[in-house]
Motif scaffolding. Sequence first.
Motif, PDB file in Angstrom:
ATOM      1  N   SER A 196      40.717  34.319  43.759  1.00 51.40           N
ATOM      2  CA  SER A 196      40.178  35.394  44.583  1.00 51.40           C
ATOM      3  C   SER A 196      38.727  35.153  44.995  1.00 51.40           C
ATOM      4  O   SER A 196      38.068  36.069  45.492  1.00 51.40           O
ATOM      5  CB  SER A 196      40.287  36.717  43.831  1.00 51.40           C
ATOM      6  N   ASP A 197      38.225  33.948  44.783  1.00 58.09           N
ATOM      7  CA  ASP A 197      36.841  33.652  45.164  1.00 58.09           C
ATOM      8  C   ASP A 197      36.783  33.071  46.561  1.00 58.09           C
ATOM      9  O   ASP A 197      36.697  31.854  46.745  1.00 58.09           O
ATOM     10  CB  ASP A 197      36.204  32.686  44.148  1.00 58.09           C
TER      11      ASP A 197
ATOM     12  N   ASP C  72      29.765  39.573  48.189  1.00 57.56           N
ATOM     13  CA  ASP C  72      30.919  40.286  48.743  1.00 57.56           C
ATOM     14  C   ASP C  72      32.130  39.385  48.928  1.00 57.56           C
ATOM     15  O   ASP C  72      33.264  39.861  48.941  1.00 57.56           O
ATOM     16  CB  ASP C  72      30.570  40.917  50.095  1.00 57.56           C
ATOM     17  N   HIS C  73      31.887  38.075  49.128  1.00 53.75           N
ATOM     18  CA  HIS C  73      33.010  37.211  49.451  1.00 53.75           C
ATOM     19  C   HIS C  73      33.683  36.624  48.205  1.00 53.75           C
ATOM     20  O   HIS C  73      34.679  35.916  48.302  1.00 53.75           O
ATOM     21  CB  HIS C  73      32.559  36.065  50.372  1.00 53.75           C
ATOM     22  N   LEU C  74      33.115  36.925  47.025  1.00 48.95           N
ATOM     23  CA  LEU C  74      33.718  36.393  45.803  1.00 48.95           C
ATOM     24  C   LEU C  74      34.401  37.501  45.012  1.00 48.95           C
ATOM     25  O   LEU C  74      34.099  38.679  45.193  1.00 48.95           O
ATOM     26  CB  LEU C  74      32.643  35.737  44.922  1.00 48.95           C
ATOM     27  N   ARG C  75      35.295  37.119  44.150  1.00 48.88           N
ATOM     28  CA  ARG C  75      36.009  38.059  43.274  1.00 48.88           C
ATOM     29  C   ARG C  75      36.597  39.213  44.081  1.00 48.88           C
ATOM     30  O   ARG C  75      36.399  40.382  43.777  1.00 48.88           O
ATOM     31  CB  ARG C  75      35.075  38.582  42.168  1.00 48.88           C
ATOM     32  N   ILE C  76      37.339  38.823  45.127  1.00 46.69           N
ATOM     33  CA  ILE C  76      37.906  39.824  46.037  1.00 46.69           C
ATOM     34  C   ILE C  76      39.038  40.577  45.340  1.00 46.69           C
ATOM     35  O   ILE C  76      39.885  39.981  44.693  1.00 46.69           O
ATOM     36  CB  ILE C  76      38.426  39.128  47.313  1.00 46.69           C
ATOM     37  N   HIS C  88      41.960  40.836  36.269  1.00 45.14           N
ATOM     38  CA  HIS C  88      41.751  39.474  35.790  1.00 45.14           C
ATOM     39  C   HIS C  88      42.722  38.531  36.465  1.00 45.14           C
ATOM     40  O   HIS C  88      43.903  38.820  36.597  1.00 45.14           O
ATOM     41  CB  HIS C  88      41.963  39.391  34.269  1.00 45.14           C
ATOM     42  N   THR C  89      42.206  37.346  36.866  1.00 44.73           N
ATOM     43  CA  THR C  89      43.067  36.365  37.523  1.00 44.73           C
ATOM     44  C   THR C  89      44.002  35.730  36.505  1.00 44.73           C
ATOM     45  O   THR C  89      43.844  35.906  35.302  1.00 44.73           O
ATOM     46  CB  THR C  89      42.234  35.272  38.201  1.00 44.73           C
TER      47      THR C  89
END
Lengths: 273, 84, 111
Positions: A196-197, C72-76, C88-89
């Motif tokens: 998701s990164d 903003d573009h990470l950990r969407i 959690h991924t």
Amino acid sequence: MKLKPDTKKWLVNPYHLVEYSPWPLTGSLGALMLTSGVAAWFHKFNMNLFYLGIMLIMITMMQWWRDVTRESTMMGFHTSKTAKGLRIGMILFIISEICFFFAFFWAFFHSSLAPTIELGSNWPPTGINPLSPWSVPLLNTVVLLASGITVTWSHHSLMTSNYKESAQSLMMTILLGLYFTYLQGCEYIETSFSLSDSIYGTTFFVATGFHGLHVIIGTIFLFTCCMRHLKFHFTKTHYLGFEAAGMQAAAWYWHFVDVVWLFLFISIYWWGS
Amino acid sequence: MSEQLTEENWKGTPPFDARFPNQNQTRNCYQNFVDYHRCHVKYGEDHAPCEYFKWAYKNLCPPQWYTKWDEQIEAGTFAGNLKG
Amino acid sequence: MATKVFQSLRHQFAKGSTRNYAHAGSHEEHVATARRWKLMTYFLVPPALLATWYNAFYISEHHQRPEYIEYDHLRIRTKAFPWGDGNHTLFHNPEMNAVPGVGYEADPPHH
């Protein structure tokens, strides 16, 4: 001597006209359940349909290929024409897989050649620490290339009917494949970025993830070849056209998996870091 | 060079920028925003000609964009390189 | 190449066998190539593997984790993950992966 009507049927053409089989139906139903099961999993948080789909597909694969082995090795239905057809089929399948991976490489280059402002107009995006290609990825490259060497040795020693060497090198190939999968699993856990990164994570894990699945599939394919080889399914006189078409196909598939990794390594791991 | 330059010093809209010749002017807006900040970093906070970039991005960008970017800069989460 | 194909065809008809040649090569050639790949396996593969393995685990620097900044573009998280707490991924590593809104859950690994 009068020929029985049945034997006359066999002599007419060298192609194998198969008996009725339920496996195409169960396979397609399984695929439907698997895909809609994933949708149900993600939106309804229920995994039952997904599990059913997986089981049905596994059963279909085992039964279908067991039937093929029975028809070829045990009943002798596979002529040279049949084997040729199987070979062409395998090549066409690999070509379709190439098209499949082409799409993910396209996605990667689309995103990385012109990084958007949201990513900070750079690649890798701001805040992403990429993996060093010269650490474990390089080891993985050597592992897969080595497995390509061992599988070629296995193939050629099969052609010289060297039973022992063929089995040994095949087992080495499988071990190397398993080692690759293990190393990639460790890498997946160790990375500081995830799926998701940003589009970086997406392209990285989708491309390498599907590659990893193909490595696992290829390893299973090689493993079944190994089992059949140990049961003397592949023999000297019947290698080239018949039973060992499976071994040939597995070797081709394995080389394809290796080549995809090389492309991944060069573009995503090395150029993309 | 001590006269204060403000956005009123430039009339109309920013001129054609050959670096961004097509219909999609996102990069034009973004580049001017980033250049405004880089200009101050390089030449100091009081350097008045930097206001040109501010006038440019205020004309080119939707206000939601630069207010969001200002908030990100405040919070330290702006993804672009403001140091040049 | 063509003569070999011819030879193998003649051989086929002469022996009356149903052997089908996928490769138009003699037995001796196959023995030679098998030996070649066998030698590569024994002499090329182990040193290459050993060298890259040693480099990967003893020489290379450990993968660094970046500072936790709420870009903003990470950990969407437009939709919760359908497992665990949804945040959690799949291969989440508390030492290396940050959780959005929380940061890193564990100290970085020291080697």
